[in-house]
Write a protein that holds these residues in place. Structure first.
Motif, PDB file in Angstrom:
ATOM      1  N   UNK A 111      -1.149 -25.682 -17.732  1.00  0.00           N
ATOM      2  CA  UNK A 111      -0.897 -25.684 -16.291  1.00  0.00           C
ATOM      3  C   UNK A 111       0.547 -25.348 -15.967  1.00  0.00           C
ATOM      4  N   UNK A 112       1.450 -25.748 -16.848  1.00  0.00           N
ATOM      5  CA  UNK A 112       2.851 -25.366 -16.665  1.00  0.00           C
ATOM      6  C   UNK A 112       2.963 -23.838 -16.686  1.00  0.00           C
ATOM      7  N   UNK A 145      -4.651 -21.715  -5.759  1.00  0.00           N
ATOM      8  CA  UNK A 145      -4.628 -23.092  -5.278  1.00  0.00           C
ATOM      9  C   UNK A 145      -5.947 -23.815  -5.524  1.00  0.00           C
ATOM     10  N   UNK A 146      -7.022 -23.040  -5.473  1.00  0.00           N
ATOM     11  CA  UNK A 146      -8.351 -23.652  -5.724  1.00  0.00           C
ATOM     12  C   UNK A 146      -8.375 -24.272  -7.113  1.00  0.00           C
ATOM     13  N   UNK A 147      -7.832 -23.530  -8.079  1.00  0.00           N
ATOM     14  CA  UNK A 147      -7.813 -24.042  -9.452  1.00  0.00           C
ATOM     15  C   UNK A 147      -6.950 -25.289  -9.556  1.00  0.00           C
ATOM     16  N   UNK A 148      -5.805 -25.259  -8.872  1.00  0.00           N
ATOM     17  CA  UNK A 148      -4.878 -26.380  -8.924  1.00  0.00           C
ATOM     18  C   UNK A 148      -5.517 -27.627  -8.305  1.00  0.00           C
ATOM     19  N   UNK A 149      -6.158 -27.440  -7.161  1.00  0.00           N
ATOM     20  CA  UNK A 149      -6.836 -28.552  -6.488  1.00  0.00           C
ATOM     21  C   UNK A 149      -7.911 -29.152  -7.394  1.00  0.00           C
ATOM     22  N   UNK A 150      -8.647 -28.290  -8.035  1.00  0.00           N
ATOM     23  CA  UNK A 150      -9.704 -28.718  -8.966  1.00  0.00           C
ATOM     24  C   UNK A 150      -9.112 -29.542 -10.099  1.00  0.00           C
ATOM     25  N   UNK A 151      -7.971 -29.118 -10.601  1.00  0.00           N
ATOM     26  CA  UNK A 151      -7.348 -29.795 -11.741  1.00  0.00           C
ATOM     27  C   UNK A 151      -6.905 -31.216 -11.381  1.00  0.00           C
ATOM     28  N   UNK A 152      -6.576 -31.442 -10.094  1.00  0.00           N
ATOM     29  CA  UNK A 152      -6.114 -32.764  -9.682  1.00  0.00           C
ATOM     30  C   UNK A 152      -7.241 -33.770  -9.483  1.00  0.00           C
ATOM     31  N   UNK A 153      -8.494 -33.309  -9.540  1.00  0.00           N
ATOM     32  CA  UNK A 153      -9.632 -34.226  -9.320  1.00  0.00           C
ATOM     33  C   UNK A 153      -9.583 -35.366 -10.326  1.00  0.00           C
ATOM     34  N   UNK A 154      -9.678 -36.573  -9.800  1.00  0.00           N
ATOM     35  CA  UNK A 154      -9.721 -37.750 -10.672  1.00  0.00           C
ATOM     36  C   UNK A 154      -8.384 -38.110 -11.280  1.00  0.00           C
ATOM     37  N   UNK A 155      -7.317 -37.468 -10.808  1.00  0.00           N
ATOM     38  CA  UNK A 155      -6.000 -37.759 -11.374  1.00  0.00           C
ATOM     39  C   UNK A 155      -5.020 -38.106 -10.256  1.00  0.00           C
ATOM     40  N   UNK A 194      -6.473 -31.247   0.020  1.00  0.00           N
ATOM     41  CA  UNK A 194      -6.017 -32.624   0.270  1.00  0.00           C
ATOM     42  C   UNK A 194      -5.393 -33.283  -0.955  1.00  0.00           C
ATOM     43  N   UNK A 195      -5.934 -33.001  -2.138  1.00  0.00           N
ATOM     44  CA  UNK A 195      -5.387 -33.624  -3.344  1.00  0.00           C
ATOM     45  C   UNK A 195      -3.981 -33.108  -3.613  1.00  0.00           C
ATOM     46  N   UNK A 196      -3.798 -31.804  -3.431  1.00  0.00           N
ATOM     47  CA  UNK A 196      -2.486 -31.209  -3.659  1.00  0.00           C
ATOM     48  C   UNK A 196      -1.472 -31.737  -2.649  1.00  0.00           C
TER      49      UNK A 196
END
Lengths: 234, 232
Positions: A111-112, A145-155, A194-196
């Motif tokens: 992700x970095x 951004x869609x990918x980034x938002x997805x990655x934040x799910x549950x974190x 929203x997560x981002x």
């Protein structure tokens, strides 16, 4: 120039423990390194460079890229912010930026790199381009951004439970998105993420991070001037 | 690559025969004696496996370990090194590791991406790429002074990262009509190249030159077409 006082016990125990950070007052890449040093409580000397007039010392320490940031530890230079972050993590073990688990480490590194290769170029394209080119950049940005938002799910953070290497790398968003939105008049991260947005807020206000942001007014002036360069008034 | 028994690790590598990024991962797997299953991706159609396990980039290589995907070749190598401790690839000292992490992507950017672009750009653009690649080759040549390998006495992370130069660059030279791999300008790289090609785990990656040349010719034509369509 901010010089940290050297503690007596440090002098006694780590006579050669000397950490210098070359950066500029505003570079997000340098700020990442500041965060890493602060999170680990590492004493360091900070040297803010004027990039139009680079110091001889900087050119000596980073002859290949001639860029900031450069971390100099006991006289040995390390450049490239991602490389510096991993170096710091491996040299000072308290408050690890990367966990022990190899899969989690690979995930944060992935992700970095995503931020460096996808997010940063697209945001700069949105900022600098016009018309159709800007629209294309926006479309790419939305995909990213869609990918980034997805990655934040549950974190809570990109690092999962606590701030990790990936959070430091994404950290630029917490202050610069707002600044870019103010300067360009565009909505860059909207309510679809929203997560981002929650993460940006959380990161911005984190006790170790919140006092490190460069002065808002100074940033607006700087980025406004840059924006006008790319979009001269007709 | 061997039966996957109940107690064995389940390791799968999704790759493509022509990709240097894939081969560097196979060298590491073989150096550590890790059993793995290899899945070849077709050039023009991405499999559902690839789309599932690397939805962000849809690129090879992807390593699957117990079904969990790891992408980005240099990160895959670090993952392998951290998970299987025999025959360590990265150096142990943090400063040496920083140097390895610094140079590998630099050379990927300058030489790998640069020489690939030399296959389809022209004029001023081509001059730029040639300059970029040559400067980076100079840096590489300097790094080999007094050393048998980039890793010193033994093969290391940078040898693995740069290894593609010993195999792919000659074919690129032929197709692009350039001389990146100049044995007179870069005698140390030339020596290293021959030593690298002798290594056991590398031998399976030694393609007949015609196969690589043919591949790069097609790549060059395809990319030139794409570029001209994009600039219309």
């Amino acid at each position: 120039m901010y010089i940290t006082p050297v503690k007596q016990e440090d002098l006694a125990n780590n006579m050669a423990e000397e950490v210098k950070l070359f950066k500029t007052w505003s570079t997000p890449f340098g700020l990442r390194v500041v965060w890493a040093l602060k999170l680990k409580g590492i004493e360091y000397e900070s040297i803010d460079e004027d990039l139009s007039n680079k110091s001889a010392l900087l050119l000596q320490y980073n002859p290949v890229y001639k860029k900031v940031p450069v971390l100099v530890h006991n006289g040995k230079p390390v450049s490239e912010s991602l490389v510096i972050l991993e170096y710091i993590d491996e040299t000072w073990n308290q408050n690890p930026l990367l966990p022990e688990d190899p899969f989690e480490r690979a995930r944060q590194r992935f992700w970095a790199k995503f931020n460096e290769e996808k997010l940063l170029p697209t945001i700069m394209a949105i900022f600098t381009k016009e018309g159709k080119d800007r629209e294309e950049a926006m479309a790419a940005w939305v995909e990213n951004l869609k990918f980034v938002e997805e990655e934040l799910k549950g974190k809570k953070f990109f690092g999962s439970e606590k701030i990790g290497l990936a959070d430091l790398v994404f950290g630029w968003m917490a202050n610069l998105i707002g600044i870019f939105e103010e300067v360009t008049g565009l909505k860059i991260v909207d309510e679809r993420y929203p997560l981002l947005l929650a993460w940006m807020q959380e990161f911005y206000e984190h006790p170790v991070i919140k006092d490190t942001w460069p002065p808002h007014d100074k940033m607006i002036i700087k980025w406004q001037a840059l924006y006008e360069n790319y979009h001269p008034a007709k | 690559m061997g039966e996957i028994g109940e107690n064995e690790e389940e390791v799968k590598l999704v790759g493509a025969w022509f990709s240097p990024y894939v081969h560097r991962v196979t060298w590491v797997l073989k150096l550590k004696g890790i059993q793995y299953e290899y899945v070849e991706e077709k050039i023009n159609s991405k499999s559902s496996l690839l789309l599932d396990c690397n939805p962000v980039h849809k690129k090879v290589p992807v390593l699957l370990h117990h079904g969990k995907p790891i992408a980005e070749s240099l990160f895959i190598i670090e993952y392998i090194d951290e998970t299987w401790k025999q025959n360590p690839i990265l150096p142990t000292d943090p400063y040496d590791r920083a140097m390895a992490r610094y140079w590998a992507p630099y050379i990927d950017q300058m030489i790998l991406e640069g020489s690939k672009r030399a296959l389809y750009v022209e004029g001023e653009q081509l001059k730029k790429e040639i300059k970029k690649v040559s400067e980076a080759m100079e840096v590489l040549e300097g790094m080999l002074k007094g050393k048998k390998y980039f890793g010193g006495e033994r093969l290391g992370f940078l040898d693995i990262a740069f290894g593609w130069i010993a195999i792919w660059l000659e074919a690129i030279d032929q197709v692009a009509g350039v001389r990146f791999l100049d044995s007179h300008k870069y005698p140390l790289i030339h020596k290293w190249k021959n030593k690298f090609r002798e290594i056991d785990v590398v031998k399976d990656s030694l393609f007949p030159m015609e196969k690589l040349v043919c591949f790069f010719k097609k790549y060059s034509q395809y990319s030139k077409l794409k570029l001209s369509e994009a600039t219309k």
